[in-house]
Motif scaffolding. Structure first.
Motif, PDB file in Angstrom:
ATOM      1  N   TYR A   3       0.857  -1.176   0.000  1.00 22.60           N
ATOM      2  CA  TYR A   3       0.000   0.000   0.000  1.00 22.60           C
ATOM      3  C   TYR A   3       0.890   1.222   0.000  1.00 22.60           C
ATOM      4  N   TRP A  15      -2.485   4.105  -3.265  1.00 24.83           N
ATOM      5  CA  TRP A  15      -2.538   2.915  -4.109  1.00 24.83           C
ATOM      6  C   TRP A  15      -2.372   1.667  -3.262  1.00 24.83           C
ATOM      7  N   LEU A  17      -1.426  -2.159  -4.301  1.00 29.55           N
ATOM      8  CA  LEU A  17      -1.048  -3.039  -5.404  1.00 29.55           C
ATOM      9  C   LEU A  17      -1.129  -4.485  -4.938  1.00 29.55           C
ATOM     10  N   GLU A  55     -12.550   4.539  -6.998  1.00 29.84           N
ATOM     11  CA  GLU A  55     -11.763   3.307  -7.110  1.00 29.84           C
ATOM     12  C   GLU A  55     -11.576   2.984  -8.575  1.00 29.84           C
ATOM     13  N   ARG A  57      -9.584   0.067 -11.166  1.00 26.59           N
ATOM     14  CA  ARG A  57      -8.847  -1.193 -11.275  1.00 26.59           C
ATOM     15  C   ARG A  57      -8.154  -1.200 -12.625  1.00 26.59           C
TER      16      ARG A  57
END
Length: 77
Positions: A3, A15, A17, A55, A57
């Motif tokens: 993070y 972020w 990941l 958010e 993706r």
């Protein structure tokens, strides 16, 4: 994978990941998360307190020879 929080500049973007070996593994993880009581509670809390305003993706892949390579800076002449 980790993070990441802002250090300088924009302070409302962070972020998280995560990595999976396949899209099927990711989809199975999402189903387990939706079924998990703590996962649902965390999601409800984030909605109620507006921790997550947006958010996104993105699905990416590693460029061979670049991942885990330490940053280097040229030496001054």
């Amino acid at each position: 994978m980790g993070y990441f929080l802002p250090y300088e500049g924009t302070n409302d973007v962070a972020w998280g990941l995560i990595a999976f070996d396949s899209l099927a593994s990711y989809e199975a993880y999402r189903e387990r998360l939706k079924a998990d009581p703590e996962g649902r509670e965390n999601f409800a809390t984030s909605q109620a307190k507006r921790f997550i305003l947006r958010e996104e993706r993105n699905f990416v892949e590693v460029v061979d020879g670049t991942f885990g390579v330490p940053a280097t800076f040229p030496t001054a002449p």
